[in-house]
Design a protein around this motif. Structure first.
Motif, PDB file in Angstrom:
ATOM      1  N   UNK A 193       0.823  -1.218   0.000  1.00 22.58           N
ATOM      2  CA  UNK A 193       0.000   0.000   0.000  1.00 22.58           C
ATOM      3  C   UNK A 193       0.857   1.268   0.000  1.00 22.58           C
ATOM      4  N   UNK A 194       1.856   1.388   0.903  1.00 24.78           N
ATOM      5  CA  UNK A 194       2.684   2.605   0.861  1.00 24.78           C
ATOM      6  C   UNK A 194       3.445   2.798  -0.443  1.00 24.78           C
ATOM      7  N   UNK A 195       3.654   1.694  -1.179  1.00 23.53           N
ATOM      8  CA  UNK A 195       4.404   1.793  -2.425  1.00 23.53           C
ATOM      9  C   UNK A 195       3.493   1.647  -3.642  1.00 23.53           C
ATOM     10  N   UNK A 196       2.249   2.016  -3.493  1.00 21.79           N
ATOM     11  CA  UNK A 196       1.311   1.902  -4.606  1.00 21.79           C
ATOM     12  C   UNK A 196       1.741   2.772  -5.780  1.00 21.79           C
ATOM     13  N   UNK A 197       2.421   3.887  -5.502  1.00 22.27           N
ATOM     14  CA  UNK A 197       2.867   4.773  -6.582  1.00 22.27           C
ATOM     15  C   UNK A 197       3.939   4.130  -7.442  1.00 22.27           C
ATOM     16  N   UNK A 198       4.496   3.000  -6.985  1.00 18.54           N
ATOM     17  CA  UNK A 198       5.580   2.338  -7.706  1.00 18.54           C
ATOM     18  C   UNK A 198       5.081   1.157  -8.535  1.00 18.54           C
ATOM     19  N   UNK A 199       3.813   1.211  -8.926  1.00 21.81           N
ATOM     20  CA  UNK A 199       3.235   0.080  -9.662  1.00 21.81           C
ATOM     21  C   UNK A 199       3.980  -0.199 -10.956  1.00 21.81           C
ATOM     22  N   UNK A 200       4.567   0.827 -11.578  1.00 25.72           N
ATOM     23  CA  UNK A 200       5.273   0.630 -12.842  1.00 25.72           C
ATOM     24  C   UNK A 200       6.511  -0.247 -12.686  1.00 25.72           C
ATOM     25  N   UNK A 201       7.051  -0.298 -11.491  1.00 23.54           N
ATOM     26  CA  UNK A 201       8.264  -1.098 -11.270  1.00 23.54           C
ATOM     27  C   UNK A 201       7.991  -2.206 -10.255  1.00 23.54           C
ATOM     28  N   UNK A 202       6.766  -2.687 -10.256  1.00 27.05           N
ATOM     29  CA  UNK A 202       6.370  -3.728  -9.305  1.00 27.05           C
ATOM     30  C   UNK A 202       5.795  -4.932 -10.046  1.00 27.05           C
ATOM     31  N   UNK A 203       6.275  -6.096  -9.685  1.00 32.31           N
ATOM     32  CA  UNK A 203       5.705  -7.352 -10.165  1.00 32.31           C
ATOM     33  C   UNK A 203       5.161  -8.117  -8.973  1.00 32.31           C
ATOM     34  N   UNK A 204       4.097  -8.858  -9.185  1.00 30.21           N
ATOM     35  CA  UNK A 204       3.515  -9.705  -8.136  1.00 30.21           C
ATOM     36  C   UNK A 204       3.488 -11.139  -8.661  1.00 30.21           C
ATOM     37  N   UNK A 205       4.070 -12.044  -7.896  1.00 25.52           N
ATOM     38  CA  UNK A 205       4.134 -13.459  -8.286  1.00 25.52           C
ATOM     39  C   UNK A 205       3.429 -14.287  -7.224  1.00 25.52           C
ATOM     40  N   UNK A 206       2.461 -15.066  -7.652  1.00 25.30           N
ATOM     41  CA  UNK A 206       1.815 -16.019  -6.748  1.00 25.30           C
ATOM     42  C   UNK A 206       2.563 -17.334  -6.880  1.00 25.30           C
ATOM     43  N   UNK A 207       3.469 -17.572  -5.960  1.00 24.94           N
ATOM     44  CA  UNK A 207       4.327 -18.756  -5.995  1.00 24.94           C
ATOM     45  C   UNK A 207       3.575 -19.975  -5.431  1.00 24.94           C
ATOM     46  N   UNK A 208       4.189 -21.132  -5.598  1.00 27.05           N
ATOM     47  CA  UNK A 208       3.632 -22.393  -5.092  1.00 27.05           C
ATOM     48  C   UNK A 208       2.260 -22.673  -5.705  1.00 27.05           C
ATOM     49  N   UNK A 209       2.138 -22.297  -6.982  1.00 27.01           N
ATOM     50  CA  UNK A 209       0.862 -22.499  -7.674  1.00 27.01           C
ATOM     51  C   UNK A 209       0.515 -23.978  -7.804  1.00 27.01           C
ATOM     52  N   UNK A 210       1.513 -24.863  -7.680  1.00 28.18           N
ATOM     53  CA  UNK A 210       1.247 -26.299  -7.805  1.00 28.18           C
ATOM     54  C   UNK A 210       0.387 -26.812  -6.659  1.00 28.18           C
ATOM     55  N   UNK A 211       0.228 -26.036  -5.616  1.00 27.52           N
ATOM     56  CA  UNK A 211      -0.596 -26.450  -4.478  1.00 27.52           C
ATOM     57  C   UNK A 211      -2.072 -26.156  -4.711  1.00 27.52           C
TER      58      UNK A 211
END
Length: 560
Positions: A193-211
């Motif tokens: 949330x505090x770094x919402x302004x940095x969305x251009x340089x942010x990636x989100x990975x949902x790891x352990x998708x095999x579960x």
């Protein structure tokens, strides 16, 4: 600080729109800091100053390299993901407790001797990353440096501090989440949330998708997208990955390679930091909306009354009468007035500028200049009204600003108003009161002295005739005009003319004294108005303009 963008290390990045935009943003942020410092801001500028310092260092250190950090909570699988990207078990992993206690840097393969080159080493030294590993194959994109950070929710405070510091310094962030704690409050509330302004340089990975099975995947992804959109980072579409099965690793590697090849992440990150700092500062100083016009009329009136100018104007009238009587009055009675003090001299006022007071025909007592008058101190009522009007004017000028800015302006205005008395006194001491002797005073004095000489001549003539008659028994018949002897005519006419001219001269002096007092009052008002303008109104206007410029620049930078 923005000049560092165009330094010798930044030739490649200098031509990119992101680097050009960063230079503009840093110039704006530098001006904001400059304005804030001139307005007495302190800790409010810490974030902006830190960004300027960091930007100067980062843009001169390996500008062609992109530092990407893997961040997340305990058990999210950051280290496993790093191993999968490297294609080798370079980071220690565990399921139930954190194993990364210090940041680990993964560099692309092909480094000479298996060590980072000079630019990369200098950059990692600045970041404070000591543990460095070179990927054995081509798993790490060229010109990228990938960091594995300690857990952001670690029970060890020092681990969390390291994660917070690194998250604030790297060029791009990859938030690694797991199916169980993808909505973890610590990660979202304290970091994303505090770094919402940095969305251009942010990636989100949902790891352990095999579960997750197919249905659960869609449900978790949809929920995570809604959560990110609500937090202002909806543009960071989550990637599915599994370090254990290798699912999504190529897609993640491709995303990291695009970030590295673009060579804009560093500039985008710093621009986002500058915008966030400007936004936070704008909340404290306002958005730069124009305030009400500054009308200092009432303040000028209060300063005029507190200055003692009315006392001086009255003294000008009395001094004009006093000095006029000494010049234009009947000479035989002038000496009586010399025993009276000059009203202006008693106040230590010369009545005319020193450069003029020594000229021909000027009153000698006006030549010496003094730095202070002998006017009494302003009455408590007059001084109180002056301070009240100054406070009121500052309040009206700053009513569109936040409370902190209003308080600062009011405090400085109160201090300036409290020190105004001496300035007003000095202005009155320097004022040209227009008390210079007019030419007709000298003409009237010359005629009166001539009349007195005529009267004395007639009196001496008569005395001589009487003396010759009484002492020498010689009778002398003086010439006559008709039946009246000329000595009598000279004596009587000289005395009568002198007395008449004296009466007329003093009457004329009194008639002009009120006009001189009115003229002196106007000049004193101009003098006190100039002091109020230069010491109170102009500083207030300039200060408000700086506040408004600061707010406008902060608002403009925050909205870029």
């Amino acid at each position: 600080m923005s000049r560092a963008v165009t330094g010798r290390h930044g030739s490649a990045a200098r031509e990119t729109p992101a680097a050009q935009g960063l230079a503009e943003d840093l110039r704006a942020l530098g001006r904001i800091v400059e304005l804030g410092q001139s307005l007495g801001l302190g800790t409010e500028l810490d974030e902006a100053q830190e960004i300027l310092t960091r930007a100067g260092a980062r843009t001169s250190l390996a500008p062609g390299r992109t530092v990407i950090a893997l961040a997340g909570a305990t058990g999210s699988g950051k280290s496993s993901l790093l191993n999968a990207l490297a294609g080798a078990p370079i980071a220690r992993t565990a399921v139930t407790r954190p194993t990364t206690t210090r940041p680990l840097a993964l560099l692309p393969g092909g480094q000479a001797g298996g060590a980072p080159d000079g630019e990369a080493a200098a950059l990692l030294d600045w970041l404070g990353v000591d543990e460095r590993v070179v990927a054995p194959g081509g798993g790490v994109p060229t010109d990228a440096i990938i960091l594995d950070l300690p857990d952001v929710d670690s029970d060890a405070p020092e681990h969390r501090l390291i994660a917070e510091r690194m998250a604030a310094q790297v060029d791009a962030l990859v938030w690694v989440l797991d199916p169980e704690k993808y909505a973890d409050a610590v990660v979202h509330k304290d970091f994303i949330v505090p770094m919402a302004a940095h969305a251009e340089v942010t990636l989100v990975v949902l790891n352990q998708a095999d579960r997750l099975d197919a249905a659960s995947r869609e449900q978790v992804l949809a929920d995570l997208r809604r959560l990110l959109a609500r937090e202002g980072v909806g543009g960071a579409d989550p990637l599915l990955a599994s370090a254990r099965t290798g699912e999504g690793i190529d897609a993640l590697r491709g995303a990291l390679e695009r970030i590295a090849q673009a060579r804009t992440a560093s500039a985008l990150r710093l621009r986002a930091d500058a915008r966030r700092a400007a936004s936070r500062l704008r909340e404290r100083v306002g958005g730069g909306s124009a305030g009400a016009p500054i009308d200092g009329q009432r303040l000028a009136e209060a300063a005029f009354r507190a200055s003692g100018a009315e006392v001086v104007a009255s003294a000008v009238r009395e001094a004009t009468i006093h000095r006029g009587a000494l010049r234009a009055g009947w000479p035989p009675v002038r000496w009586v007035r010399r025993f009276r003090s000059d009203p202006l001299a008693a106040l230590h006022l010369r009545g005319a500028p020193a450069s003029r007071a020594s000229g021909a025909g000027e009153d000698p007592m006006l030549v010496d200049a003094v730095a202070r008058t002998s006017l009494p101190e302003p009455s408590p009522v007059a001084a109180g009204v002056l301070r009240t009007e100054a406070h009121r004017l500052a309040g009206a000028a700053s009513d569109h600003l936040p409370a902190a800015a209003q308080d600062a302006m009011l405090q400085r205005m109160d201090e300036r108003a409290g020190a105004l008395s001496r300035e007003l006194d000095a202005a009155i001491a320097r004022a040209d009161l227009g008390i210079r002797a007019p030419r007709w005073w000298s003409a009237a004095s010359t005629i009166q002295w001539l009349a007195l000489v005529i009267a004395i001549a007639g009196g001496v003539w008569l005395a001589a005739i009487w003396g010759m008659r009484d002492l020498l028994l010689i009778t002398v018949d003086p010439p006559r005009w008709g039946l009246v002897p000329w000595p009598v005519i000279l004596l009587a006419s000289g005395l009568a003319l002198g007395a008449l001219l004296g009466i007329i001269g003093v009457a004329a002096v009194r008639a002009g004294a009120s006009q001189r007092a009115a003229r002196a009052r106007r000049r004193l008002r101009q003098a006190t108005d100039a002091v109020v303008a230069s010491r109170l109104i102009e500083p207030l206007r300039a200060e408000r303009e700086r506040w408004d410029e600061l707010g406008a620049m902060a608002a403009s930078l925050a909205q870029r």
